[in-house]
Design a protein around this motif. Structure first.
Motif, PDB file in Angstrom:
ATOM      1  N   VAL A  26       0.859  -1.175   0.000  1.00  0.00           N
ATOM      2  CA  VAL A  26       0.000   0.000   0.000  1.00  0.00           C
ATOM      3  C   VAL A  26       0.898   1.229   0.000  1.00  0.00           C
ATOM      4  O   VAL A  26       1.789   1.356   0.838  1.00  0.00           O
ATOM      5  CB  VAL A  26      -0.943   0.004   1.224  1.00  0.00           C
ATOM      6  CG1 VAL A  26      -1.851   1.216   1.185  1.00  0.00           C
ATOM      7  CG2 VAL A  26      -1.753  -1.289   1.274  1.00  0.00           C
ATOM      8  N   ALA A  69      -1.799  -1.054  -3.935  1.00  0.00           N
ATOM      9  CA  ALA A  69      -2.916  -0.135  -3.722  1.00  0.00           C
ATOM     10  C   ALA A  69      -2.368   1.246  -3.403  1.00  0.00           C
ATOM     11  O   ALA A  69      -1.271   1.384  -2.862  1.00  0.00           O
ATOM     12  CB  ALA A  69      -3.790  -0.628  -2.569  1.00  0.00           C
ATOM     13  N   HIS A  90      -7.132  -0.701  -6.640  1.00  0.00           N
ATOM     14  CA  HIS A  90      -7.508  -0.182  -5.323  1.00  0.00           C
ATOM     15  C   HIS A  90      -6.838   1.178  -5.126  1.00  0.00           C
ATOM     16  O   HIS A  90      -5.696   1.259  -4.687  1.00  0.00           O
ATOM     17  CB  HIS A  90      -7.116  -1.161  -4.219  1.00  0.00           C
ATOM     18  CG  HIS A  90      -7.749  -2.504  -4.394  1.00  0.00           C
ATOM     19  ND1 HIS A  90      -9.067  -2.745  -4.094  1.00  0.00           N
ATOM     20  CD2 HIS A  90      -7.254  -3.660  -4.883  1.00  0.00           C
ATOM     21  CE1 HIS A  90      -9.354  -4.003  -4.364  1.00  0.00           C
ATOM     22  NE2 HIS A  90      -8.270  -4.576  -4.853  1.00  0.00           N
ATOM     23  N   CYS A  91      -7.568   2.221  -5.501  1.00  0.00           N
ATOM     24  CA  CYS A  91      -7.069   3.594  -5.401  1.00  0.00           C
ATOM     25  C   CYS A  91      -7.994   4.350  -4.457  1.00  0.00           C
ATOM     26  O   CYS A  91      -9.076   4.787  -4.841  1.00  0.00           O
ATOM     27  CB  CYS A  91      -7.036   4.243  -6.778  1.00  0.00           C
ATOM     28  SG  CYS A  91      -6.467   5.957  -6.750  1.00  0.00           S
ATOM     29  N   LEU A 105      -9.589  -2.599   3.304  1.00  0.00           N
ATOM     30  CA  LEU A 105      -8.948  -3.166   2.119  1.00  0.00           C
ATOM     31  C   LEU A 105      -8.424  -4.572   2.413  1.00  0.00           C
ATOM     32  O   LEU A 105      -8.612  -5.489   1.610  1.00  0.00           O
ATOM     33  CB  LEU A 105      -7.804  -2.255   1.646  1.00  0.00           C
ATOM     34  CG  LEU A 105      -6.983  -2.748   0.465  1.00  0.00           C
ATOM     35  CD1 LEU A 105      -7.856  -2.927  -0.779  1.00  0.00           C
ATOM     36  CD2 LEU A 105      -5.827  -1.798   0.196  1.00  0.00           C
TER      37      LEU A 105
END
Length: 189
Positions: A26, A69, A90-91, A105
């Motif tokens: 992430v 992400a 996944h933004c 998430l």
């Protein structure tokens, strides 16, 4: 070998078992994927500069089945555009509570803390510590974050920090040598 170089090699060796477990990276955006500067065009829109080597690193991680992400408190349109370009599904932008967003998430992806690495550059990124197996800072991250990070990279945010991290993750999966030998054939990022 310099003292600093030895310290970085030792640090990576100690992190090796944890690096092998990472399945989700992430990334904060401003100060990690960008240099943290805000540039405005004539219409007052924010223009961000992303490092193409970091982008290619993200594509290589995706090919190695490491989910990537973006998780950012900011919102500019440029972040979403970069995510689309890199096929980052996944933004998460405009996030006030990064810890809660990260846990959601992880639940969606069915991944645990030890499978999650987070790279951030400032004090608001410290909040994700309880949900990460590895908390990472670029070389120019805020002092408070660097003190508590599991790993402080050599590269600065927006200047290859994500690439440095990706190379280590790929090395620990035995994939980096092949990429160096065979090259990358899937276009630029």
């Amino acid at each position: 070998m310099s003292r600093l170089g030895l310290r970085f090699r030792l640090q990576r060796r100690l992190l090796s078992p944890r690096l092998r477990q990472i399945q989700l990276l992430v990334c904060d955006v401003d100060g990690v994927l960008t240099d943290g500067g805000l540039h405005y065009d004539e219409q007052g829109r924010v223009v961000k500069r992303f490092d193409v080597r970091d982008g290619l690193a993200i594509r290589m991680l995706q090919r190695a089945d490491i989910e990537v992400a973006f998780l950012s408190g900011g919102r500019s349109g440029a972040i979403e555009q970069r995510a689309r370009h890199l096929q980052v599904s996944h933004c998460l932008v405009g996030v006030g509570d990064k810890l809660s967003a990260l846990r959601q998430l992880q639940a969606t992806l069915q991944l645990e803390r030890e499978h999650t690495a987070f790279i951030g550059d400032d004090l608001n990124d410290l909040t994700v510590r309880p949900a990460t197996g590895l908390l990472i800072s670029p070389a120019d991250g805020a002092a408070g974050l660097r003190r508590q990070a599991d790993w402080v990279l050599r590269r600065r945010g927006g200047d290859g920090a994500v690439r440095e991290l990706a190379e280590s993750l790929l090395q620990h999966r035995g994939l980096w040598r092949e990429l160096n030998r065979e090259g990358w054939r899937d276009g630029n990022a």
